[in-house]
Design an enzyme around this catalytic site. Structure first.
Site, PDB file in Angstrom:
ATOM      1  N   CYS A  64      -6.507  -5.142  -7.667  1.00  0.00           N
ATOM      2  CA  CYS A  64      -6.345  -4.739  -6.272  1.00  0.00           C
ATOM      3  C   CYS A  64      -5.886  -5.903  -5.391  1.00  0.00           C
ATOM      4  O   CYS A  64      -5.326  -5.681  -4.315  1.00  0.00           O
ATOM      5  CB  CYS A  64      -7.623  -4.111  -5.734  1.00  0.00           C
ATOM      6  SG  CYS A  64      -9.096  -5.112  -5.930  1.00  0.00           S
ATOM      7  N   HIS A  65      -6.061  -7.133  -5.867  1.00  0.00           N
ATOM      8  CA  HIS A  65      -5.593  -8.290  -5.089  1.00  0.00           C
ATOM      9  C   HIS A  65      -4.065  -8.338  -5.008  1.00  0.00           C
ATOM     10  O   HIS A  65      -3.524  -9.041  -4.172  1.00  0.00           O
ATOM     11  CB  HIS A  65      -6.135  -9.601  -5.685  1.00  0.00           C
ATOM     12  CG  HIS A  65      -5.715  -9.847  -7.087  1.00  0.00           C
ATOM     13  ND1 HIS A  65      -6.371  -9.296  -8.174  1.00  0.00           N
ATOM     14  CD2 HIS A  65      -4.700 -10.581  -7.594  1.00  0.00           C
ATOM     15  CE1 HIS A  65      -5.772  -9.689  -9.286  1.00  0.00           C
ATOM     16  NE2 HIS A  65      -4.752 -10.469  -8.956  1.00  0.00           N
ATOM     17  N   ASN A 112     -12.588  -0.240  -5.489  1.00  0.00           N
ATOM     18  CA  ASN A 112     -12.253  -0.553  -6.878  1.00  0.00           C
ATOM     19  C   ASN A 112     -13.487  -1.159  -7.561  1.00  0.00           C
ATOM     20  O   ASN A 112     -13.933  -2.230  -7.169  1.00  0.00           O
ATOM     21  CB  ASN A 112     -11.075  -1.537  -6.908  1.00  0.00           C
ATOM     22  CG  ASN A 112     -10.711  -1.996  -8.299  1.00  0.00           C
ATOM     23  OD1 ASN A 112     -11.209  -1.491  -9.305  1.00  0.00           O
ATOM     24  ND2 ASN A 112      -9.820  -2.969  -8.373  1.00  0.00           N
ATOM     25  N   TYR A 120       0.844  -1.190   0.000  1.00  0.00           N
ATOM     26  CA  TYR A 120       0.000   0.000   0.000  1.00  0.00           C
ATOM     27  C   TYR A 120       0.888   1.252   0.000  1.00  0.00           C
ATOM     28  O   TYR A 120       0.638   2.200  -0.740  1.00  0.00           O
ATOM     29  CB  TYR A 120      -0.917   0.017   1.229  1.00  0.00           C
ATOM     30  CG  TYR A 120      -1.946  -1.079   1.232  1.00  0.00           C
ATOM     31  CD1 TYR A 120      -3.167  -0.912   0.589  1.00  0.00           C
ATOM     32  CD2 TYR A 120      -1.709  -2.284   1.887  1.00  0.00           C
ATOM     33  CE1 TYR A 120      -4.129  -1.919   0.592  1.00  0.00           C
ATOM     34  CE2 TYR A 120      -2.662  -3.292   1.894  1.00  0.00           C
ATOM     35  CZ  TYR A 120      -3.852  -3.108   1.241  1.00  0.00           C
ATOM     36  OH  TYR A 120      -4.797  -4.109   1.243  1.00  0.00           O
ATOM     37  N   GLU A 167      -1.613 -16.602 -10.145  1.00  0.00           N
ATOM     38  CA  GLU A 167      -0.764 -15.777 -11.004  1.00  0.00           C
ATOM     39  C   GLU A 167       0.694 -16.212 -10.964  1.00  0.00           C
ATOM     40  O   GLU A 167       1.441 -15.933 -11.896  1.00  0.00           O
ATOM     41  CB  GLU A 167      -0.869 -14.306 -10.608  1.00  0.00           C
ATOM     42  CG  GLU A 167      -2.211 -13.710 -10.948  1.00  0.00           C
ATOM     43  CD  GLU A 167      -2.294 -12.229 -10.634  1.00  0.00           C
ATOM     44  OE1 GLU A 167      -1.291 -11.630 -10.198  1.00  0.00           O
ATOM     45  OE2 GLU A 167      -3.390 -11.670 -10.846  1.00  0.00           O
TER      46      GLU A 167
END
Length: 184
Positions: free
Chosen positions: A152-153, A144, A121, A181
């Protein structure tokens, strides 16, 4: 008032996609995608199949931007690395336009934090031009309108902990997305 006026000018359509996360609802108009919602109707472990999202709606009934979004989501769940070469759908939500800090944070996240990467962040606040605004970055992540598309993850705490997702209700989804991912 602007948001209500802008959306009232749109002819919104909603598409539901079945995914490894459960049902994903995408709403949009001819101008672009307004929202992406993960409904959390089934936990990833219970889904059983790792198949890419399927859509019950005939593609001819969707706007080109909703079609592009569905194609992007199918590719993401099939192989997240392939999305780097795919065009994103246009966005038609006020939070993703303009110069407000929230919009800038979402745009920086979209452009600079790629699949398989994470950012804190605090670092995202620095990248967006306000190093003291880590809490505001958290607020931008909570609001979001198009999660998965604007990832945002991928935003985590400075300690390396994953942090909350979907108000804390989707923390297990955030971990699943980050693991998904990073798979080869």
């Amino acid at each position: 008032m602007k948001k209500k006026q802008r959306e009232s000018e749109c002819s919104l359509k909603t598409v539901s996609l079945l995914s490894p996360l459960g049902t994903i609802q995408v709403s949009g108009c001819e101008n672009g995608v307004h929202t992406v919602q993960i409904l959390m109707d089934v936990a990833p472990a219970e889904r059983g199949s790792e198949a890419p999202p399927s859509c019950a709606v005939n593609p001819a009934e969707m706007s080109p931007e909703l079609q592009r979004c569905a194609e992007w989501l199918r590719a993401y769940f099939s192989d997240p690395q392939t999305t780097a070469s795919l065009p994103l759908p246009a966005f038609h939500h006020p939070a993703l336009q303009g110069d407000a800090f929230r919009s800038r944070v979402l745009q920086v996240l979209l452009k600079h934090v790629k699949s398989g990467e994470t950012v804190s962040y605090k670092r995202l606040a620095e990248m967006a031009g306000n190093p003291r605004a880590a809490r505001a970055v958290g607020g931008a992540m909570r609001r979001n309108p198009v999660p998965l598309l604007v990832p945002c993850h991928r935003v985590i705490s400075s300690s390396g902990q994953s942090g909350p997702y979907m108000g804390g209700k989707g923390d297990h989804l955030k971990l699943w997305l980050l693991t998904h991912e990073r798979q080869p």
